[in-house]
Design a protein around this motif. Structure first.
Motif, PDB file in Angstrom:
ATOM      1  N   GLN A  41       0.835  -1.199   0.000  1.00  0.00           N
ATOM      2  CA  GLN A  41       0.000   0.000   0.000  1.00  0.00           C
ATOM      3  C   GLN A  41       0.870   1.250   0.000  1.00  0.00           C
ATOM      4  OE1 GLN A  41      -3.127   0.283  -0.464  1.00  0.00           O
ATOM      5  NE2 GLN A  41      -4.074  -1.683   0.059  1.00  0.00           N
ATOM      6  N   PHE A  44       2.390   2.114  -3.511  1.00  0.00           N
ATOM      7  CA  PHE A  44       1.475   2.737  -4.469  1.00  0.00           C
ATOM      8  C   PHE A  44       0.802   3.989  -3.919  1.00  0.00           C
ATOM      9  CE2 PHE A  44       1.606  -1.690  -5.998  1.00  0.00           C
ATOM     10  CZ  PHE A  44       1.844  -1.471  -7.347  1.00  0.00           C
ATOM     11  N   GLU A  47      -0.398   7.439  -5.734  1.00  0.00           N
ATOM     12  CA  GLU A  47      -0.433   7.242  -7.180  1.00  0.00           C
ATOM     13  C   GLU A  47      -1.791   6.758  -7.666  1.00  0.00           C
ATOM     14  OE1 GLU A  47       2.085   8.116  -8.982  1.00  0.00           O
ATOM     15  OE2 GLU A  47       3.391   8.529  -7.270  1.00  0.00           O
ATOM     16  N   LEU A  50      -5.027   0.801  -4.641  1.00  0.00           N
ATOM     17  CA  LEU A  50      -4.594  -0.588  -4.683  1.00  0.00           C
ATOM     18  C   LEU A  50      -5.566  -1.445  -3.877  1.00  0.00           C
ATOM     19  CD1 LEU A  50      -2.500  -2.846  -5.313  1.00  0.00           C
ATOM     20  CD2 LEU A  50      -1.377  -2.228  -3.149  1.00  0.00           C
ATOM     21  N   PHE A  71      -4.430  -2.474  -9.158  1.00  0.00           N
ATOM     22  CA  PHE A  71      -4.082  -1.069  -8.948  1.00  0.00           C
ATOM     23  C   PHE A  71      -4.590  -0.253 -10.124  1.00  0.00           C
ATOM     24  CE2 PHE A  71      -1.133   2.375 -10.075  1.00  0.00           C
ATOM     25  CZ  PHE A  71      -1.288   3.192  -8.957  1.00  0.00           C
ATOM     26  N   SER A  73      -4.295   3.803 -11.394  1.00  0.00           N
ATOM     27  CA  SER A  73      -3.666   5.091 -11.117  1.00  0.00           C
ATOM     28  C   SER A  73      -4.654   6.226 -11.361  1.00  0.00           C
ATOM     29  CB  SER A  73      -2.437   5.280 -12.006  1.00  0.00           C
ATOM     30  OG  SER A  73      -2.827   5.573 -13.338  1.00  0.00           O
ATOM     31  N   ARG A 130      10.917   3.064  -4.061  1.00  0.00           N
ATOM     32  CA  ARG A 130      10.345   3.932  -5.086  1.00  0.00           C
ATOM     33  C   ARG A 130      11.413   4.747  -5.803  1.00  0.00           C
ATOM     34  NH1 ARG A 130       4.721   6.459  -2.904  1.00  0.00           N
ATOM     35  NH2 ARG A 130       4.835   7.285  -5.009  1.00  0.00           N
TER      36      ARG A 130
END
Length: 381
Positions: A41, A44, A47, A50, A71, A73, A130
């Motif tokens: 979680q 993402f 963004e 999820l 997911f 976006s 990331r």
């Protein structure tokens, strides 16, 4: 105490011990499952959204599995993963596996990318960082990807049987292997701007002999070892373009490294390699024609408005002219390329012996003097 009671007591003791030991282990497994959900979680976060269908842990096999990841976006991209499996210690996994990956509507295209399976060996952490630089360092040391496909609106445009990467050179070796990368250049060119399509189709026809489909296989190995006060670097590899050409290389470099620099660092930072002192070494480059060079003659003659024999004669004249400027070794190399184009040779091999006690940086400073400083040998067959 009766015999049956004795037996019951002997049985109860190990069972009780097993239960006692399993309670904290089960709690740890549940904690890993919770950590995986939280880490995914977090990865993402910001963004998009999820959703995870289920997360479970297998105590005896030290495995945590997340299933049915979905997911979406904020830009409308959609990613689904059938299974996300972490094996080993959660803080330092032995392996992370992703199965059934599907990415839709990416890069502003209504396309679909599918990957059957990705396996990461010793990734350093259960969920990727990331930061892109940290991603390369911590998560992509060992990777095996299989069954990649790319489909755009007009149909399938690319596929890849497998890709294997060994980017951890600390053990003395690494490499990259690509098996059966296929590109439908014809369909891809149809999506290019109209004013570029003619030129791109010309290039495609030369590379693919008019089929519009390009297949590539490649392999690159690198290794290093310490030897009597210096380091020996070695690399070999090849690229095969079906019905076009094969390009292969082999390099052996004995070097003295700058103080505080490891051999593994040289493969990731070319500036360090330029600062190393060469103790000689040899490089060979082999070019094998699988049909590309005669097609280049046809294209060059058509573009120049001459016959193919006239085009080849012009190429020979140019080779002699460059030979007068840069020396006989350069002329021999260019005449070898002409031999490939006219079909009198199928393979051209260039071997270079480097001078001892030199630096790559100094060699690059004066490229026009290289023919005099290097020992070049050219062979056609």
């Amino acid at each position: 105490m009766s015999r049956s009671l004795h037996a019951s007591a002997r049985l109860a003791l190990p069972l009780g011990l097993a239960v006692a030991l399993s309670v904290p282990s089960l709690a740890l497994a549940d904690a890993d499952a919770e950590r995986l959900e939280a880490d995914l979680q977090a990865f993402f976060a910001g963004e998009g959204t999820l959703e995870i269908g289920d997360i479970s842990s297998a105590l005896l096999r030290s495995r945590v599995t997340a299933e049915d990841l979905r997911f979406e976006s904020h830009d409308g991209e959609r990613l689904t993963i059938d299974r996300y499996v972490v094996r080993g210690d959660y803080d330092r996994p032995d392996e992370v596996t992703l199965e059934g990956i599907r990415l839709e509507a990416f890069l502003d295209e209504p396309g679909v990318m599918g990957i059957e399976r990705v396996v990461l060996s010793d990734p350093g952490r259960a969920v990727p960082p990331r930061d892109e630089e940290a991603l390369a360092e911590q998560w992509l040391g060992g990777l095996l990807l299989s069954g990649l496909s790319l489909e755009l609106t007009e149909g399938p445009v690319a596929s890849l049987a497998s890709l294997r990467l060994d980017g951890d050179l600390e053990d003395g070796s690494g490499g990259l292997w690509v098996e059966a990368l296929e590109l439908d250049l014809a369909r891809m060119i149809d999506q290019a701007p109209a004013d570029e399509r003619t030129r791109l189709r010309m290039i495609s026809n030369v590379l693919t002999d008019g089929s519009g489909r390009l297949r590539l296989d490649a392999a690159f190995d690198a290794e290093w070892e310490e030897r009597d006060g210096h380091t020996r670097l070695a690399s070999e590899g090849h690229i095969d373009l079906k019905d076009a050409l094969r390009l292969a290389h082999a390099v052996t470099l004995p070097v003295l490294l700058p103080e505080g620099v490891s051999a593994a660092q040289l493969f990731t930072d070319e500036r360090l390699l330029e600062a190393a002192t060469l103790l000689g070494g040899e490089l060979s480059l082999t070019l094998g024609d699988h049909g590309l060079f005669p097609r280049l003659v046809t294209l060059g003659a058509a573009m120049g408005g001459v016959t193919e024999s006239q085009y080849l004669e012009q190429a020979r004249t140019q080779a002699q002219g460059f030979g007068m400027m840069f020396g006989p070794q350069v002329q021999e190399l260019l005449e070898g390329l002409v031999a490939l184009m006219e079909g009198s040779a199928e393979t051209l091999e260039l071997t270079v012996t480097l001078p001892a006690e030199s630096r790559l940086e100094s060699l690059a400073d004066d490229p026009l003097a290289l023919p005099d400083r290097l020992d070049l040998r050219i062979e056609t067959r």
